[in-house]
Design a protein around this motif. Structure first.
Motif, PDB file in Angstrom:
ATOM      1  N   TYR A   4       0.813  -1.219   0.000  1.00 42.38           N
ATOM      2  CA  TYR A   4       0.000   0.000   0.000  1.00 42.38           C
ATOM      3  C   TYR A   4       0.844   1.266   0.000  1.00 42.38           C
ATOM      4  CZ  TYR A   4      -3.841  -3.112   1.007  1.00 42.38           C
ATOM      5  OH  TYR A   4      -4.778  -4.118   0.930  1.00 42.38           O
ATOM      6  N   PHE A   5       1.978   1.216   0.678  1.00 42.70           N
ATOM      7  CA  PHE A   5       2.844   2.386   0.817  1.00 42.70           C
ATOM      8  C   PHE A   5       4.286   1.936   0.583  1.00 42.70           C
ATOM      9  CE2 PHE A   5      -0.871   2.949   3.543  1.00 42.70           C
ATOM     10  CZ  PHE A   5      -1.394   4.115   3.005  1.00 42.70           C
ATOM     11  N   PRO A   6       4.866   2.285  -0.576  1.00 44.29           N
ATOM     12  CA  PRO A   6       6.170   1.747  -0.955  1.00 44.29           C
ATOM     13  C   PRO A   6       7.342   2.189  -0.087  1.00 44.29           C
ATOM     14  CG  PRO A   6       5.430   3.372  -2.552  1.00 44.29           C
ATOM     15  CD  PRO A   6       4.295   3.141  -1.602  1.00 44.29           C
ATOM     16  N   ASP A   7       7.151   3.251   0.697  1.00 45.49           N
ATOM     17  CA  ASP A   7       8.218   3.688   1.594  1.00 45.49           C
ATOM     18  C   ASP A   7       7.623   4.508   2.736  1.00 45.49           C
ATOM     19  OD1 ASP A   7       7.948   6.473   0.731  1.00 45.49           O
ATOM     20  OD2 ASP A   7       9.076   5.916  -1.050  1.00 45.49           O
ATOM     21  N   ARG A   8       8.448   4.796   3.687  1.00 43.83           N
ATOM     22  CA  ARG A   8       7.996   5.498   4.891  1.00 43.83           C
ATOM     23  C   ARG A   8       7.494   6.910   4.576  1.00 43.83           C
ATOM     24  NH1 ARG A   8       9.898   5.055  10.714  1.00 43.83           N
ATOM     25  NH2 ARG A   8       9.249   7.042  11.559  1.00 43.83           N
ATOM     26  N   ASN A   9       8.166   7.618   3.667  1.00 42.91           N
ATOM     27  CA  ASN A   9       7.728   8.973   3.321  1.00 42.91           C
ATOM     28  C   ASN A   9       6.320   8.971   2.744  1.00 42.91           C
ATOM     29  OD1 ASN A   9      10.108  10.140   4.199  1.00 42.91           O
ATOM     30  ND2 ASN A   9      11.050  10.139   2.173  1.00 42.91           N
ATOM     31  N   THR A  10       6.024   8.001   1.903  1.00 41.54           N
ATOM     32  CA  THR A  10       4.682   7.889   1.317  1.00 41.54           C
ATOM     33  C   THR A  10       3.651   7.596   2.403  1.00 41.54           C
ATOM     34  OG1 THR A  10       5.672   7.062  -0.723  1.00 41.54           O
ATOM     35  CG2 THR A  10       3.311   6.700  -0.443  1.00 41.54           C
TER      36      THR A  10
END
Length: 171
Positions: A40-46
């Motif tokens: 759902y969210f490819p990285d922490r920033n997203t």
């Protein structure tokens, strides 16, 4: 599991731990793998941006509806009582300020939008800024102490928004 479940878990962990959690911690809370969260969210920033965007969308909806009714200023002051989601996003923003010099752009743009709705209602950019700053101060005060009473907020609305038009009576 869906994206909102991930955001809810992140919010819960931020409130419990006082700081943004790792993606692994979010996955453990959900009883899922790290890859499931990354779907759902490819990285922490997203992921962090999505949590902030969800809170901004909630306030945008309230402020847009208030502007239609003609009470954006009073609504902004009433929104100064942070929800659980607001508290989590505030902690997230505070953590991000450790590595940045300013608020994330989406938050700056939202604040400008909300202040614009207030200015349109009141016909004064200065009064709108004062109301925004008072609301922001109440919000921060509520994060670290007791929330303002309904009477206090209503008194501020009466003084800042519903005054008789005499500039001296507003400030």
């Amino acid at each position: 599991m869906n994206a909102d479940d991930v955001l809810d878990a992140m919010q819960e962990l931020i409130l419990r731990e006082g700081q943004p959690p790792s993606i692994q911690a979010i996955a453990q809370t959900l009883g899922r793998s790290k890859q499931a969260v990354l779907h759902y969210f490819p990285d922490r920033n997203t992921l962090e941006a999505a949590l902030a965007a969800r809170a901004i969308a909630r306030v945008d909806g309230a402020m847009t509806a208030a502007a239609t009714r003609g009470d954006a200023a009073a609504t902004y002051l009433r929104l100064s009582l942070p929800t659980t989601e607001d508290r989590a996003v505030a902690l997230l923003v505070l953590a991000s300020l450790r590595t940045r010099d300013s608020l994330p752009g989406d938050i700056d743009a939202a604040i400008e939008r909300w202040e614009g709705l207030i200015a349109d209602e009141l016909g004064s950019a200065i009064r709108a800024e004062v109301i925004r700053l008072v609301g922001d101060g109440l919000f921060v005060e509520s994060l670290f102490g007791d929330p303002p009473s309904a009477k206090r907020i209503n008194d501020l609305i009466a003084h800042l928004v519903e005054s008789d038009g005499d500039p001296g009576s507003r400030l």
